[in-house]
Structure formats: C-alpha cells, structure tokens
Design a protein around this motif. Structure first.
Motif, mmCIF file in Angstrom:
data_model
loop_
_atom_site.group_PDB
_atom_site.id
_atom_site.type_symbol
_atom_site.label_atom_id
_atom_site.label_comp_id
_atom_site.label_asym_id
_atom_site.label_seq_id
_atom_site.Cartn_x
_atom_site.Cartn_y
_atom_site.Cartn_z
ATOM 1 N N GLY A 34 0.809 -1.255 -0.056
ATOM 2 C CA GLY A 34 -0.240 -0.238 0.027
ATOM 3 C C GLY A 34 0.858 1.267 0.134
ATOM 4 O O GLY A 34 0.726 2.485 -0.743
ATOM 5 N N ILE A 35 2.074 1.315 0.886
ATOM 6 C CA ILE A 35 2.258 2.476 1.057
ATOM 7 C C ILE A 35 3.734 3.161 -0.064
ATOM 8 O O ILE A 35 3.732 4.082 -1.482
ATOM 9 C CB ILE A 35 3.772 2.450 1.873
ATOM 10 C CG1 ILE A 35 3.587 1.821 3.231
ATOM 11 C CG2 ILE A 35 4.892 3.665 1.942
ATOM 12 C CD1 ILE A 35 2.205 3.250 4.511
ATOM 13 N N VAL A 36 3.833 1.602 -0.808
ATOM 14 C CA VAL A 36 4.784 1.981 -2.809
ATOM 15 C C VAL A 36 3.451 2.259 -3.495
ATOM 16 O O VAL A 36 3.487 2.696 -4.662
ATOM 17 C CB VAL A 36 5.008 0.262 -3.115
ATOM 18 C CG1 VAL A 36 5.452 0.719 -4.257
ATOM 19 C CG2 VAL A 36 5.494 -0.383 -2.433
ATOM 20 N N GLY A 41 1.348 6.326 -7.275
ATOM 21 C CA GLY A 41 0.201 6.924 -7.903
ATOM 22 C C GLY A 41 0.191 8.882 -7.300
ATOM 23 O O GLY A 41 0.151 9.407 -8.326
ATOM 24 N N ARG A 42 1.819 8.617 -6.395
ATOM 25 C CA ARG A 42 1.385 9.723 -6.372
ATOM 26 C C ARG A 42 2.633 10.726 -7.183
ATOM 27 O O ARG A 42 2.493 12.113 -8.351
ATOM 28 C CB ARG A 42 1.714 10.678 -5.222
ATOM 29 C CG ARG A 42 1.011 10.780 -4.173
ATOM 30 C CD ARG A 42 1.639 11.255 -2.440
ATOM 31 N NE ARG A 42 0.500 10.631 -1.981
ATOM 32 C CZ ARG A 42 0.280 11.037 -0.705
ATOM 33 N NH1 ARG A 42 1.086 12.137 -0.078
ATOM 34 N NH2 ARG A 42 -0.962 11.454 0.345
ATOM 35 N N VAL A 43 3.317 9.536 -7.952
ATOM 36 C CA VAL A 43 4.293 9.660 -8.993
ATOM 37 C C VAL A 43 3.188 10.164 -10.443
ATOM 38 O O VAL A 43 4.344 11.136 -10.973
ATOM 39 C CB VAL A 43 5.582 9.064 -9.271
ATOM 40 C CG1 VAL A 43 5.578 9.408 -9.904
ATOM 41 C CG2 VAL A 43 6.347 9.187 -7.344
ATOM 42 N N TYR A 44 2.827 9.208 -10.526
ATOM 43 C CA TYR A 44 1.840 9.184 -11.858
ATOM 44 C C TYR A 44 1.416 10.612 -11.576
ATOM 45 O O TYR A 44 0.862 11.576 -12.769
ATOM 46 C CB TYR A 44 0.920 7.853 -11.812
ATOM 47 C CG TYR A 44 0.236 7.680 -13.018
ATOM 48 C CD1 TYR A 44 0.126 7.720 -14.179
ATOM 49 C CD2 TYR A 44 -1.166 8.353 -12.542
ATOM 50 C CE1 TYR A 44 -0.509 7.907 -15.006
ATOM 51 C CE2 TYR A 44 -2.121 8.014 -14.117
ATOM 52 C CZ TYR A 44 -2.193 7.909 -15.018
ATOM 53 O OH TYR A 44 -2.440 8.264 -15.798
ATOM 54 N N GLN A 45 0.782 11.077 -10.901
ATOM 55 C CA GLN A 45 0.056 12.025 -10.802
ATOM 56 C C GLN A 45 0.962 13.260 -11.116
ATOM 57 O O GLN A 45 0.266 14.257 -11.466
ATOM 58 C CB GLN A 45 -1.297 12.368 -9.422
ATOM 59 C CG GLN A 45 -2.000 11.587 -9.328
ATOM 60 C CD GLN A 45 -3.482 11.887 -10.269
ATOM 61 O OE1 GLN A 45 -3.287 12.937 -10.589
ATOM 62 N NE2 GLN A 45 -3.791 10.555 -10.648
ATOM 63 N N GLU A 46 1.713 13.831 -11.120
ATOM 64 C CA GLU A 46 2.345 14.595 -10.103
ATOM 65 C C GLU A 46 2.826 14.902 -12.599
ATOM 66 O O GLU A 46 3.479 15.489 -13.123
ATOM 67 C CB GLU A 46 3.901 14.042 -10.563
ATOM 68 C CG GLU A 46 4.118 15.587 -10.116
ATOM 69 C CD GLU A 46 4.365 16.554 -9.419
ATOM 70 O OE1 GLU A 46 4.406 17.823 -9.641
ATOM 71 O OE2 GLU A 46 2.891 16.774 -8.167
#
Length: 75
Positions: A34-36, A41-46
């Motif tokens: 879940g942490i990974v 997910g945050r890298v993808y959004q950025e």
C-alpha cells in the motif's frame, strides 16, 4: 514431533500460533504494498500535469499568431 513434545503443547495451539504469525507478516507485506502504491500513484499524478512535449521552434508560422515564445525556451 520431538520439538512439539518438548513444549508440551497440543498441535492445535501450535497451528494457531503459526497462523497468527503468518497473518501478521502478510499484513505487514500488504501494508508495504500500500505504501509503494501511494508513492507510485503520487508520481503518476505529478507526471500527468506535465506536457507531453515542448515545441522549441516552429518553421513557417507567425510566432505571435500561435502564441509561442521560443526565446524563453532557449535561455
């Protein structure tokens, strides 16, 4: 079986303990996944916020008409 007899526990207690340890480690692994997943997910959004490409120079177009400022890109 000699090891089991030395602790003087029934096989049901030992199986329960093994499953408890197994469930604990599976929970830790799922938490790590879940942490990974949050990180990816945050890298993808950025990355989605960035343009796919940058036009550095155009040929045969009036730069002011298309709203391109190539001087700021080259500096």
């Amino acid at each position: 079986m000699a090891i089991l007899a030395s602790f003087e526990r029934s096989s049901g207690e030992i199986v329960f303990t093994l499953f408890a340890i197994l469930f604990f480690f599976i929970g830790v692994i799922i938490f790590g996944i879940g942490i990974v997943g949050e990180y990816v997910g945050r890298v993808y959004q950025e990355v989605r916020k960035r343009p796919r490409y940058v036009v550095r120079k155009t040929y045969g177009f009036d730069e002011q008409a298309i709203g391109c400022n190539t001087k700021s890109l080259n500096s």
